[in-house]
Motif scaffolding. Sequence first.
Motif, PDB file in Angstrom:
ATOM      1  N   ALA A   3     -50.489 -57.889 -20.953  1.00 46.50           N
ATOM      2  CA  ALA A   3     -49.721 -58.596 -19.931  1.00 46.50           C
ATOM      3  C   ALA A   3     -49.737 -57.769 -18.652  1.00 46.50           C
ATOM      4  O   ALA A   3     -49.730 -56.540 -18.694  1.00 46.50           O
ATOM      5  CB  ALA A   3     -48.283 -58.793 -20.408  1.00 46.50           C
ATOM      6  N   ALA A   4     -49.763 -58.448 -17.534  1.00 43.78           N
ATOM      7  CA  ALA A   4     -49.753 -57.750 -16.243  1.00 43.78           C
ATOM      8  C   ALA A   4     -48.401 -57.064 -16.053  1.00 43.78           C
ATOM      9  O   ALA A   4     -47.362 -57.584 -16.470  1.00 43.78           O
ATOM     10  CB  ALA A   4     -49.999 -58.742 -15.120  1.00 43.78           C
ATOM     11  N   GLU A   5     -48.442 -55.891 -15.430  1.00 41.37           N
ATOM     12  CA  GLU A   5     -47.194 -55.182 -15.154  1.00 41.37           C
ATOM     13  C   GLU A   5     -46.416 -55.940 -14.087  1.00 41.37           C
ATOM     14  O   GLU A   5     -47.013 -56.453 -13.146  1.00 41.37           O
ATOM     15  CB  GLU A   5     -47.498 -53.768 -14.643  1.00 41.37           C
ATOM     16  CG  GLU A   5     -48.107 -52.866 -15.676  1.00 41.37           C
ATOM     17  CD  GLU A   5     -48.396 -51.477 -15.124  1.00 41.37           C
ATOM     18  OE1 GLU A   5     -48.485 -51.316 -13.899  1.00 41.37           O
ATOM     19  OE2 GLU A   5     -48.528 -50.558 -15.937  1.00 41.37           O
ATOM     20  N   PRO A   6     -45.091 -56.006 -14.231  1.00 39.53           N
ATOM     21  CA  PRO A   6     -44.309 -56.696 -13.197  1.00 39.53           C
ATOM     22  C   PRO A   6     -44.425 -55.937 -11.871  1.00 39.53           C
ATOM     23  O   PRO A   6     -44.621 -54.726 -11.846  1.00 39.53           O
ATOM     24  CB  PRO A   6     -42.875 -56.660 -13.736  1.00 39.53           C
ATOM     25  CG  PRO A   6     -42.866 -55.607 -14.786  1.00 39.53           C
ATOM     26  CD  PRO A   6     -44.270 -55.458 -15.281  1.00 39.53           C
ATOM     27  N   ALA A   7     -44.312 -56.682 -10.796  1.00 39.18           N
ATOM     28  CA  ALA A   7     -44.395 -56.065  -9.475  1.00 39.18           C
ATOM     29  C   ALA A   7     -43.268 -55.045  -9.317  1.00 39.18           C
ATOM     30  O   ALA A   7     -42.141 -55.268  -9.751  1.00 39.18           O
ATOM     31  CB  ALA A   7     -44.289 -57.131  -8.399  1.00 39.18           C
ATOM     32  N   LEU A   8     -43.609 -53.937  -8.729  1.00 44.48           N
ATOM     33  CA  LEU A   8     -42.634 -52.880  -8.486  1.00 44.48           C
ATOM     34  C   LEU A   8     -41.984 -53.139  -7.136  1.00 44.48           C
ATOM     35  O   LEU A   8     -42.666 -53.262  -6.133  1.00 44.48           O
ATOM     36  CB  LEU A   8     -43.358 -51.532  -8.483  1.00 44.48           C
ATOM     37  CG  LEU A   8     -42.515 -50.280  -8.592  1.00 44.48           C
ATOM     38  CD1 LEU A   8     -41.668 -50.309  -9.858  1.00 44.48           C
ATOM     39  CD2 LEU A   8     -43.417 -49.067  -8.625  1.00 44.48           C
ATOM     40  N   SER A   9     -40.667 -53.264  -7.133  1.00 47.54           N
ATOM     41  CA  SER A   9     -39.951 -53.515  -5.886  1.00 47.54           C
ATOM     42  C   SER A   9     -38.561 -52.896  -5.982  1.00 47.54           C
ATOM     43  O   SER A   9     -38.089 -52.550  -7.070  1.00 47.54           O
ATOM     44  CB  SER A   9     -39.814 -55.017  -5.636  1.00 47.54           C
ATOM     45  OG  SER A   9     -38.921 -55.592  -6.579  1.00 47.54           O
ATOM     46  N   ALA A  10     -37.910 -52.791  -4.843  1.00 43.75           N
ATOM     47  CA  ALA A  10     -36.543 -52.266  -4.815  1.00 43.75           C
ATOM     48  C   ALA A  10     -35.633 -53.140  -5.673  1.00 43.75           C
ATOM     49  O   ALA A  10     -34.792 -52.633  -6.421  1.00 43.75           O
ATOM     50  CB  ALA A  10     -36.036 -52.196  -3.372  1.00 43.75           C
ATOM     51  N   GLU A  11     -35.816 -54.454  -5.612  1.00 40.51           N
ATOM     52  CA  GLU A  11     -34.978 -55.369  -6.393  1.00 40.51           C
ATOM     53  C   GLU A  11     -35.212 -55.213  -7.891  1.00 40.51           C
ATOM     54  O   GLU A  11     -34.276 -55.275  -8.682  1.00 40.51           O
ATOM     55  CB  GLU A  11     -35.203 -56.818  -5.958  1.00 40.51           C
ATOM     56  CG  GLU A  11     -34.316 -57.242  -4.817  1.00 40.51           C
ATOM     57  CD  GLU A  11     -32.838 -56.936  -5.041  1.00 40.51           C
ATOM     58  OE1 GLU A  11     -32.240 -57.393  -6.042  1.00 40.51           O
ATOM     59  OE2 GLU A  11     -32.260 -56.208  -4.217  1.00 40.51           O
ATOM     60  N   THR A  12     -36.466 -55.018  -8.292  1.00 37.00           N
ATOM     61  CA  THR A  12     -36.784 -54.810  -9.709  1.00 37.00           C
ATOM     62  C   THR A  12     -36.088 -53.556 -10.228  1.00 37.00           C
ATOM     63  O   THR A  12     -35.449 -53.571 -11.287  1.00 37.00           O
ATOM     64  CB  THR A  12     -38.307 -54.669  -9.909  1.00 37.00           C
ATOM     65  OG1 THR A  12     -38.951 -55.825  -9.395  1.00 37.00           O
ATOM     66  CG2 THR A  12     -38.662 -54.491 -11.372  1.00 37.00           C
ATOM     67  N   GLU A  29     -33.650 -48.161  -1.921  1.00 41.01           N
ATOM     68  CA  GLU A  29     -34.352 -48.309  -0.649  1.00 41.01           C
ATOM     69  C   GLU A  29     -35.818 -47.942  -0.838  1.00 41.01           C
ATOM     70  O   GLU A  29     -36.140 -46.891  -1.384  1.00 41.01           O
ATOM     71  CB  GLU A  29     -33.721 -47.372   0.389  1.00 41.01           C
ATOM     72  CG  GLU A  29     -34.392 -47.428   1.738  1.00 41.01           C
ATOM     73  CD  GLU A  29     -33.833 -46.398   2.713  1.00 41.01           C
ATOM     74  OE1 GLU A  29     -34.428 -46.251   3.778  1.00 41.01           O
ATOM     75  OE2 GLU A  29     -32.818 -45.738   2.395  1.00 41.01           O
ATOM     76  N   ASP A  30     -36.694 -48.834  -0.404  1.00 42.69           N
ATOM     77  CA  ASP A  30     -38.126 -48.548  -0.415  1.00 42.69           C
ATOM     78  C   ASP A  30     -38.393 -47.672   0.805  1.00 42.69           C
ATOM     79  O   ASP A  30     -38.295 -48.126   1.931  1.00 42.69           O
ATOM     80  CB  ASP A  30     -38.927 -49.853  -0.341  1.00 42.69           C
ATOM     81  CG  ASP A  30     -40.428 -49.638  -0.414  1.00 42.69           C
ATOM     82  OD1 ASP A  30     -40.886 -48.484  -0.260  1.00 42.69           O
ATOM     83  OD2 ASP A  30     -41.147 -50.627  -0.608  1.00 42.69           O
ATOM     84  N   THR A  31     -38.699 -46.404   0.580  1.00 39.70           N
ATOM     85  CA  THR A  31     -38.891 -45.458   1.691  1.00 39.70           C
ATOM     86  C   THR A  31     -40.362 -45.225   2.019  1.00 39.70           C
ATOM     87  O   THR A  31     -40.690 -44.350   2.813  1.00 39.70           O
ATOM     88  CB  THR A  31     -38.217 -44.107   1.367  1.00 39.70           C
ATOM     89  OG1 THR A  31     -38.745 -43.602   0.134  1.00 39.70           O
ATOM     90  CG2 THR A  31     -36.715 -44.255   1.268  1.00 39.70           C
ATOM     91  N   THR A  32     -41.237 -46.026   1.420  1.00 39.90           N
ATOM     92  CA  THR A  32     -42.655 -45.935   1.740  1.00 39.90           C
ATOM     93  C   THR A  32     -42.847 -46.419   3.174  1.00 39.90           C
ATOM     94  O   THR A  32     -42.339 -47.483   3.530  1.00 39.90           O
ATOM     95  CB  THR A  32     -43.476 -46.832   0.781  1.00 39.90           C
ATOM     96  OG1 THR A  32     -43.044 -46.612  -0.547  1.00 39.90           O
ATOM     97  CG2 THR A  32     -44.960 -46.545   0.901  1.00 39.90           C
ATOM     98  N   SER A  39     -42.520 -45.323  -3.021  1.00 43.64           N
ATOM     99  CA  SER A  39     -41.545 -44.278  -2.724  1.00 43.64           C
ATOM    100  C   SER A  39     -40.165 -44.931  -2.613  1.00 43.64           C
ATOM    101  O   SER A  39     -39.995 -45.891  -1.865  1.00 43.64           O
ATOM    102  CB  SER A  39     -41.922 -43.588  -1.403  1.00 43.64           C
ATOM    103  OG  SER A  39     -40.973 -42.618  -1.065  1.00 43.64           O
ATOM    104  N   PHE A  40     -39.209 -44.394  -3.380  1.00 37.23           N
ATOM    105  CA  PHE A  40     -37.881 -45.004  -3.404  1.00 37.23           C
ATOM    106  C   PHE A  40     -36.776 -43.956  -3.331  1.00 37.23           C
ATOM    107  O   PHE A  40     -36.933 -42.831  -3.803  1.00 37.23           O
ATOM    108  CB  PHE A  40     -37.680 -45.819  -4.685  1.00 37.23           C
ATOM    109  CG  PHE A  40     -38.546 -47.027  -4.780  1.00 37.23           C
ATOM    110  CD1 PHE A  40     -38.162 -48.227  -4.220  1.00 37.23           C
ATOM    111  CD2 PHE A  40     -39.767 -46.956  -5.438  1.00 37.23           C
ATOM    112  CE1 PHE A  40     -38.975 -49.349  -4.313  1.00 37.23           C
ATOM    113  CE2 PHE A  40     -40.588 -48.064  -5.534  1.00 37.23           C
ATOM    114  CZ  PHE A  40     -40.188 -49.263  -4.966  1.00 37.23           C
ATOM    115  N   LYS A  41     -35.651 -44.384  -2.786  1.00 33.91           N
ATOM    116  CA  LYS A  41     -34.428 -43.581  -2.735  1.00 33.91           C
ATOM    117  C   LYS A  41     -33.350 -44.446  -3.393  1.00 33.91           C
ATOM    118  O   LYS A  41     -33.172 -45.607  -3.012  1.00 33.91           O
ATOM    119  CB  LYS A  41     -34.089 -43.315  -1.262  1.00 33.91           C
ATOM    120  CG  LYS A  41     -32.867 -42.507  -1.021  1.00 33.91           C
ATOM    121  CD  LYS A  41     -32.740 -42.292   0.489  1.00 33.91           C
ATOM    122  CE  LYS A  41     -31.520 -41.490   0.826  1.00 33.91           C
ATOM    123  NZ  LYS A  41     -31.438 -41.254   2.269  1.00 33.91           N
TER     124      LYS A  41
END
Length: 95
Positions: A3-12, A29-32, A39-41
């Motif tokens: 199965a495809a990996e779920p999209a990586l996001s701040a909400e996820t 917070e997505d700090t990229t 990159s996340f904080k």
Amino acid sequence: MEAAEPALSAETLRGRLLRGLEAEHVEVEDTTPSRCSTSFKVLVVSSRFRGKPLLQRHRLVNELLAEELKRIHAFEQRTLTPEQWEKERGAGTSA
């Protein structure tokens, strides 16, 4: 077929932290620079952190996000108990 990996996001990440740590408050917070989710904080407030030193708190977060951390290049975290969070918030509102 994998199965495809779920999209990586701040909400996820926020949802995983809320559910996995029974958190009262989570900020992600997505700090990229390009907001490409590498990159996340995070700030996590959970009663599960009570009585635990900082290293154990961070381990709880890291274990919960083990799969996601494989795809993250930078991860900054703050982990607070509800009491610490209230104290911080109260200190910021007094004039």
